[in-house]
Design a protein around this motif. Structure first.
Motif, PDB file in Angstrom:
ATOM      1  N   ALA A 382       0.837  -1.195   0.000  1.00 20.24           N
ATOM      2  CA  ALA A 382       0.000   0.000   0.000  1.00 20.24           C
ATOM      3  C   ALA A 382       0.872   1.245   0.000  1.00 20.24           C
ATOM      4  O   ALA A 382       1.990   1.236   0.523  1.00 20.24           O
ATOM      5  CB  ALA A 382      -0.921   0.004   1.223  1.00 20.24           C
ATOM      6  N   PRO A 383       0.359   2.348  -0.559  1.00 20.16           N
ATOM      7  CA  PRO A 383       1.106   3.610  -0.538  1.00 20.16           C
ATOM      8  C   PRO A 383       0.921   4.319   0.801  1.00 20.16           C
ATOM      9  O   PRO A 383      -0.008   4.026   1.553  1.00 20.16           O
ATOM     10  CB  PRO A 383       0.454   4.412  -1.662  1.00 20.16           C
ATOM     11  N   TYR A 384       1.816   5.265   1.088  1.00 16.30           N
ATOM     12  CA  TYR A 384       1.614   6.111   2.260  1.00 16.30           C
ATOM     13  C   TYR A 384       2.450   7.375   2.124  1.00 16.30           C
ATOM     14  O   TYR A 384       3.259   7.517   1.198  1.00 16.30           O
ATOM     15  CB  TYR A 384       1.945   5.346   3.541  1.00 16.30           C
ATOM     16  N   VAL A 385       2.209   8.307   3.027  1.00 16.04           N
ATOM     17  CA  VAL A 385       3.003   9.540   3.115  1.00 16.04           C
ATOM     18  C   VAL A 385       4.052   9.334   4.193  1.00 16.04           C
ATOM     19  O   VAL A 385       3.727   9.115   5.354  1.00 16.04           O
ATOM     20  CB  VAL A 385       2.114  10.749   3.472  1.00 16.04           C
ATOM     21  N   MET A 386       5.312   9.420   3.812  1.00 13.56           N
ATOM     22  CA  MET A 386       6.385   9.229   4.780  1.00 13.56           C
ATOM     23  C   MET A 386       6.541  10.469   5.649  1.00 13.56           C
ATOM     24  O   MET A 386       6.528  11.598   5.164  1.00 13.56           O
ATOM     25  CB  MET A 386       7.691   8.923   4.057  1.00 13.56           C
ATOM     26  N   MET A 387       6.679  10.236   6.967  1.00 16.34           N
ATOM     27  CA  MET A 387       6.756  11.349   7.907  1.00 16.34           C
ATOM     28  C   MET A 387       8.164  11.955   7.973  1.00 16.34           C
ATOM     29  O   MET A 387       8.322  13.149   8.207  1.00 16.34           O
ATOM     30  CB  MET A 387       6.362  10.886   9.317  1.00 16.34           C
ATOM     31  N   ALA A 388       9.182  11.111   7.834  1.00 16.18           N
ATOM     32  CA  ALA A 388      10.558  11.577   7.962  1.00 16.18           C
ATOM     33  C   ALA A 388      11.104  11.993   6.593  1.00 16.18           C
ATOM     34  O   ALA A 388      10.420  11.884   5.573  1.00 16.18           O
ATOM     35  CB  ALA A 388      11.427  10.487   8.580  1.00 16.18           C
ATOM     36  N   ALA A 389      12.353  12.456   6.593  1.00 14.89           N
ATOM     37  CA  ALA A 389      12.989  12.916   5.355  1.00 14.89           C
ATOM     38  C   ALA A 389      14.093  11.955   4.943  1.00 14.89           C
ATOM     39  O   ALA A 389      14.805  11.418   5.790  1.00 14.89           O
ATOM     40  CB  ALA A 389      13.573  14.315   5.548  1.00 14.89           C
ATOM     41  N   THR A 390      14.235  11.725   3.653  1.00 18.22           N
ATOM     42  CA  THR A 390      15.288  10.877   3.113  1.00 18.22           C
ATOM     43  C   THR A 390      16.049  11.627   2.027  1.00 18.22           C
ATOM     44  O   THR A 390      15.601  12.668   1.529  1.00 18.22           O
ATOM     45  CB  THR A 390      14.707   9.582   2.506  1.00 18.22           C
ATOM     46  N   ASP A 391      17.185  11.065   1.647  1.00 18.92           N
ATOM     47  CA  ASP A 391      17.946  11.640   0.537  1.00 18.92           C
ATOM     48  C   ASP A 391      17.171  11.610  -0.776  1.00 18.92           C
ATOM     49  O   ASP A 391      17.484  12.366  -1.707  1.00 18.92           O
ATOM     50  CB  ASP A 391      19.262  10.870   0.360  1.00 18.92           C
TER      51      ASP A 391
END
Length: 446
Positions: A382-391
């Motif tokens: 399933a898709p989602y909105v990631m809360m943290a930040a990545t490169d």
């Protein structure tokens, strides 16, 4: 776990992860505090552990210790970028097993970086090494981009993007860390959810500052710098931004519906039509689910007087903000100034990042979904909105399909250990993750 011909050999893969976890590649915003030798040792050890990869793939050094590998495929028309980072956050708390020991105990590999993000880095490299040993050639060019300062929002990913752009590389899709095969992801949901981040919140940091005369603590004036900062913080805490439930979250709950608590299945299944009801339910379920619905504000640093008997001449509060898709940095600044409602509180931007664009759920997403179904048949992709930040947020400059997924089974306790103490990854989960990366590369279409 049964082994099939051509699949990664478990003990070999685990030993490689152990060797690299034992090297303390801790990054720091202050370059003078970085143990450069540890990063040198990591790059050297990576070449020792993956000799075929290093002998076969073209390597470009990026930044101080960033690595960009190029694996030529049968076609360069739709290249793929697989990402990870080799740096880790500092060790805090009391650990059951040494943080840089790489010990295997009770079926788990223990150590800083097993989940974030050396597990993915070694998983990718082991999958590539295994395929190279078989003489496999991918259908498309594959790039491996390994950053060296992701944990401090460094420049290695930015420079990797610049290098790819210089070469005219426009990836078909990019895959970085982020999601996982998460158990205990939502109350009452029994199946593990293979969450793939389609986007991530924007990370913005502000400093609230009040200047004053200061003086002796025996003669305080009303509404001095510390009192004004305190009032601003309370006002901000009591006035969150309006909630919203973006499309990836709606689709996440629609897919979870058959596995959710019976009374909530109709709400989940009709999430798009019942968006206001779903949003209220998420807001009421606790901080983790509430963060799925809105821009969040966290006051993380405070400073005032340097002595107990001195009135502060300057009071400061640092605010870390995670901006929801649909909001902007400008919206956040307007909200803060309106809510604080005090001209004496200066608002300075320390760091600003807009939310990432939402990647499409098209053929590339379906490839990730199908590979999850093959390796983790009990999981719901399933898709989602990631809360943290990545490169990976920097790669949106050259690619419209940027996804965030680490192919490892993780319990709630494991997810809580990321950036905390007792970080660990199951041996079987790690080997399944290596197999997932291998199958993904094999599945890349011509």
């Amino acid at each position: 776990m049964s082994m099939r011909e051509g699949e990664p050999e478990p003990s070999r893969a685990v030993a490689k992860l152990q060797a690299l976890v034992r090297i303390p590649t801790v990054s720091d915003r202050d370059p003078a505090k970085v143990d450069v030798q540890a990063f040198d040792d990591f790059v050297t050890e990576l070449a020792v552990q993956f000799p075929v990869l290093h002998d076969t793939l073209e390597l470009t050094r990026v930044d101080s210790h960033g690595l960009l590998f190029h694996w030529s495929g049968a076609s360069a028309e739709r290249p793929v970028v697989l990402m990870a980072h080799l740096d880790v956050v500092p060790v805090e708390g009391t650990w059951q097993h040494p943080a840089f020991g790489g010990d295997v105990v009770d079926g788990n590999i223990w150590g800083r970086g097993t989940l974030d993000d050396k597990g993915s880095l070694v998983g990718i490299c082991e999958a590539v090494e295994t395929l190279l040993e078989r003489g496999f050639t991918p259908a498309q060019d594959v790039w491996l981009s390994f950053g060296c300062n992701e944990e401090v929002s460094g420049t290695s990913a930015v420079l990797a993007v610049e290098e790819l752009a210089r070469r005219g590389v426009r990836p078909w899709f990019v895959l970085d860390e982020g999601g996982a095969v998460a158990s205990e992801a939502f109350p009452g949901v029994t199946a593990p959810i293979g969450v793939i981040g389609l986007t991530e919140k924007g990370v913005t940091s502000l400093e609230l500052r009040v200047e004053g005369r200061g003086g002796h603590a025996s003669t305080p004036s009303p509404m001095g710098p510390t009192a004004r900062i305190a009032r601003a913080i309370v006002r901000l805490d009591r006035a969150p931004m309006a909630p919203r439930t973006p499309s990836p979250t709606i689709e996440l709950f629609r897919r979870m519906a058959p596995h959710g608590p019976l009374p909530l299945r109709p709400v989940f299944a009709n999430a798009a039509r019942l968006k206001p009801l779903l949003t209220r339910a998420l807001l009421a379920a606790g901080p983790e689910t509430s963060a799925m619905t809105r821009t969040t504000f966290a006051v993380t640093t405070l400073s005032g007087s340097p002595a107990l008997n001195v009135i502060a001449a300057t009071a400061r509060a640092g605010v870390n903000i995670r901006i929801m898709v649909g909001d902007t940095v400008a919206d956040v600044l307007e909200h803060v100034r309106t809510v604080v409602a005090d001209d004496q509180v200066e608002v300075d931007i320390v760091e600003r990042n807009e939310p990432s664009p939402v990647s499409p759920m098209d053929e590339a997403f379906e490839l990730l979904e199908a590979t999850i179904g093959e390796v983790f048949p009990d999981a719901v992709a399933a898709p989602y909105v990631m809360m943290a930040a990545t490169d990976s947020r920097f790669f949106t400059e050259i690619c419209e399909r940027v996804y965030r997924f680490a192919p490892f089974r993780m319990t709630k306790a494991q997810r809580q250990a990321i950036h905390s103490y007792d970080e660990h990854l199951g041996v079987d989960a790690f080997v399944d993750g290596v197999r997932w990366y291998q199958r993904l590369i094999e599945r890349i279409p011509a």
